[in-house]
Design a protein around this motif. Structure first.
Motif, PDB file in Angstrom:
ATOM      1  N   ASP A  78       0.986  -0.988   0.320  1.00 59.18           N
ATOM      2  CA  ASP A  78       0.179  -0.057  -0.130  1.00 59.18           C
ATOM      3  C   ASP A  78       0.881   1.053  -0.254  1.00 59.18           C
ATOM      4  O   ASP A  78       0.245   2.101  -0.694  1.00 59.18           O
ATOM      5  CB  ASP A  78      -0.582  -0.277   1.155  1.00 59.18           C
ATOM      6  N   PHE A  79       2.132   1.630   0.888  1.00 59.86           N
ATOM      7  CA  PHE A  79       2.806   2.279   0.727  1.00 59.86           C
ATOM      8  C   PHE A  79       3.562   2.587  -0.787  1.00 59.86           C
ATOM      9  O   PHE A  79       3.697   3.742  -1.089  1.00 59.86           O
ATOM     10  CB  PHE A  79       4.454   2.113   1.651  1.00 59.86           C
ATOM     11  N   LEU A  80       3.742   2.106  -1.378  1.00 62.19           N
ATOM     12  CA  LEU A  80       4.370   1.681  -2.153  1.00 62.19           C
ATOM     13  C   LEU A  80       3.393   2.462  -3.857  1.00 62.19           C
ATOM     14  O   LEU A  80       3.681   2.966  -4.308  1.00 62.19           O
ATOM     15  CB  LEU A  80       4.679  -0.039  -3.319  1.00 62.19           C
ATOM     16  N   LYS A  81       1.886   1.863  -3.661  1.00 63.55           N
ATOM     17  CA  LYS A  81       0.997   2.450  -3.772  1.00 63.55           C
ATOM     18  C   LYS A  81       0.692   3.486  -4.342  1.00 63.55           C
ATOM     19  O   LYS A  81       0.839   4.625  -5.046  1.00 63.55           O
ATOM     20  CB  LYS A  81      -0.554   1.591  -3.844  1.00 63.55           C
ATOM     21  N   ALA A  82       0.761   4.412  -2.804  1.00 61.41           N
ATOM     22  CA  ALA A  82       0.630   5.398  -2.453  1.00 61.41           C
ATOM     23  C   ALA A  82       1.634   6.386  -3.123  1.00 61.41           C
ATOM     24  O   ALA A  82       1.685   7.896  -3.452  1.00 61.41           O
ATOM     25  CB  ALA A  82       0.676   5.965  -0.980  1.00 61.41           C
ATOM     26  N   THR A  83       2.879   5.906  -2.842  1.00 60.12           N
ATOM     27  CA  THR A  83       4.318   6.928  -3.585  1.00 60.12           C
ATOM     28  C   THR A  83       3.733   7.100  -5.392  1.00 60.12           C
ATOM     29  O   THR A  83       4.540   8.142  -6.082  1.00 60.12           O
ATOM     30  CB  THR A  83       5.011   5.719  -2.571  1.00 60.12           C
ATOM     31  N   GLY A  84       3.322   5.774  -5.980  1.00 62.82           N
ATOM     32  CA  GLY A  84       3.264   5.650  -7.205  1.00 62.82           C
ATOM     33  C   GLY A  84       2.580   7.115  -7.339  1.00 62.82           C
ATOM     34  O   GLY A  84       2.173   7.793  -8.569  1.00 62.82           O
ATOM     35  N   GLY A 220       3.782  13.528   1.510  1.00 61.88           N
ATOM     36  CA  GLY A 220       3.527  12.420   0.786  1.00 61.88           C
ATOM     37  C   GLY A 220       3.700  11.006   1.527  1.00 61.88           C
ATOM     38  O   GLY A 220       4.018  11.847   3.161  1.00 61.88           O
ATOM     39  N   PRO A 221       4.101  10.052   0.836  1.00 66.09           N
ATOM     40  CA  PRO A 221       4.580   8.871   1.604  1.00 66.09           C
ATOM     41  C   PRO A 221       5.375   9.057   2.302  1.00 66.09           C
ATOM     42  O   PRO A 221       5.803   7.889   2.975  1.00 66.09           O
ATOM     43  CB  PRO A 221       3.908   7.670   0.628  1.00 66.09           C
ATOM     44  N   VAL A 222       6.313   9.293   1.576  1.00 64.57           N
ATOM     45  CA  VAL A 222       8.010   9.155   2.134  1.00 64.57           C
ATOM     46  C   VAL A 222       8.093  10.022   3.435  1.00 64.57           C
ATOM     47  O   VAL A 222       8.995   9.220   3.992  1.00 64.57           O
ATOM     48  CB  VAL A 222       9.126  10.052   1.134  1.00 64.57           C
TER      49      VAL A 222
END
Length: 324
Positions: A78-84, A220-222
């Protein structure tokens, strides 16, 4: 038609050649890694096959070593999805993620060996744009009012100390508010960024503004991840420089300023001791006028920096095999 025959017909339509595919079933936690390696073994590119074999091994070992739960793995996805989803044409959140994990800095260090005396490289960062305007010697890359005046000058040299004429210098920076032009919603064109060419003596000069410390985008997520890790999100003020010249290894670097409180804890691990520079405060109105500053009554900062580039052949001699 029985299910087996239907499946065989479907496979025939797909054009699958089972003679080239390793057989496996009854997958277990102990066997799955070797099965993935086997199914990927038909990859025609040896470098790609090598990279994915190593990647698969590390991911699987990470899952085993941490006894990763299903919930934790889904949180990561989900984190990678939000990053994209946070990425746009002007914002690359995955570069930011790579930077804050130290991966960008590591890739830069491994891929940019240099002979002694050459200018060190560092991370590109997520704010580079191709649309910079071309500037002449001494002109300003920043519009008026974007920060405190700064004058940057120096020479582009090779490892023999000879000047490199015609080197293309891209340079960009944050403004006095700690923002890049592409972080403003009302951006109409490039600002605090520009492109110039070294003269016949290898010299360059341009006006800019003093960059200040700033935080990476905090929406953002980062940035959220860094908060969970107990880290701050700030970078020391810096001036980005990218140089290309025929026959020479391209340079991507940045200059950091002595005394900045974030030099020893840069959020993206970009600082190198050799890239920390001293500046001089100039209070001479006549000198400011000769350098083209619109308001010569204001003081300006002088930054002098030479850049030393190795040839492509000098760097090639230092690099090892990329497939080992």
């Amino acid at each position: 038609m029985d299910p087996g025959e239907a499946a065989r017909q479907a496979a025939a339509i797909h054009g699958t050649d089972f003679s080239k595919i390793p057989e496996f079933k009854d997958i277990t936690a102990a066997s799955i890694t070797e099965h993935v390696h086997a199914i990927n073994s038909n990859c025609p590119d040896e470098r790609t096959k090598f990279i994915f074999k190593s990647l698969t091994t590390h991911i699987h070992n990470f899952v085993r070593e941490t006894s990763l739960t299903t919930e934790e793995w889904m949180a990561a996805l989900d984190f990678l999805k939000a990053t994209g989803q946070k990425c746009t044409d002007l914002r690359h959140e995955f570069i930011l993620l790579s930077d804050t994990l130290g991966a960008s800095s590591l890739v830069t260090a491994i891929n940019n060996p240099k002979p002694p005396g050459c200018t060190e490289g560092t991370v590109l960062g997520p704010f580079f744009e191709e649309d910079a305007h071309d500037f002449q010697f001494g002109e300003s890359i920043a519009s008026e009012g974007r920060g405190h005046y700064m004058y940057v000058e120096g020479t582009v040299l090779n490892t023999k100390g000879e000047p490199i004429a015609g080197a293309i210098i891209d340079t960009w920076e944050s403004d006095g508010e700690g923002k890049y032009d592409n972080q403003y919603e009302n951006r109409t064109g490039p600002d605090c960024r520009g492109r110039l060419i070294s003269d016949a003596s290898g010299k360059y000069a341009y006006r800019a503004v003093v960059p200040v410390p700033y935080g990476i985008p905090d929406d953002g997520p980062v940035a959220q991840l860094m908060g969970r890790l107990g880290r701050h999100i700030y970078r020391p003020g810096h001036l980005h420089v990218q140089i290309h010249a025929p026959g020479y290894e391209p340079l991507i670097t940045a200059l950091y300023f002595e005394g900045d409180p974030y030099l020893t804890s840069d959020a993206v691990f970009g600082v190198r001791d050799s890239l920390v520079v001293k500046t001089e405060l100039i209070n001479d109105p006549n000198l400011a006028r000769s350098r083209g500053f619109p308001d010569p009554s204001k003081p300006h900062v002088l930054l002098k920096q030479d850049f030393v580039l190795p040839t492509v052949e000098e760097v090639k001699a230092l690099k090892g095999s990329p497939t080992s």
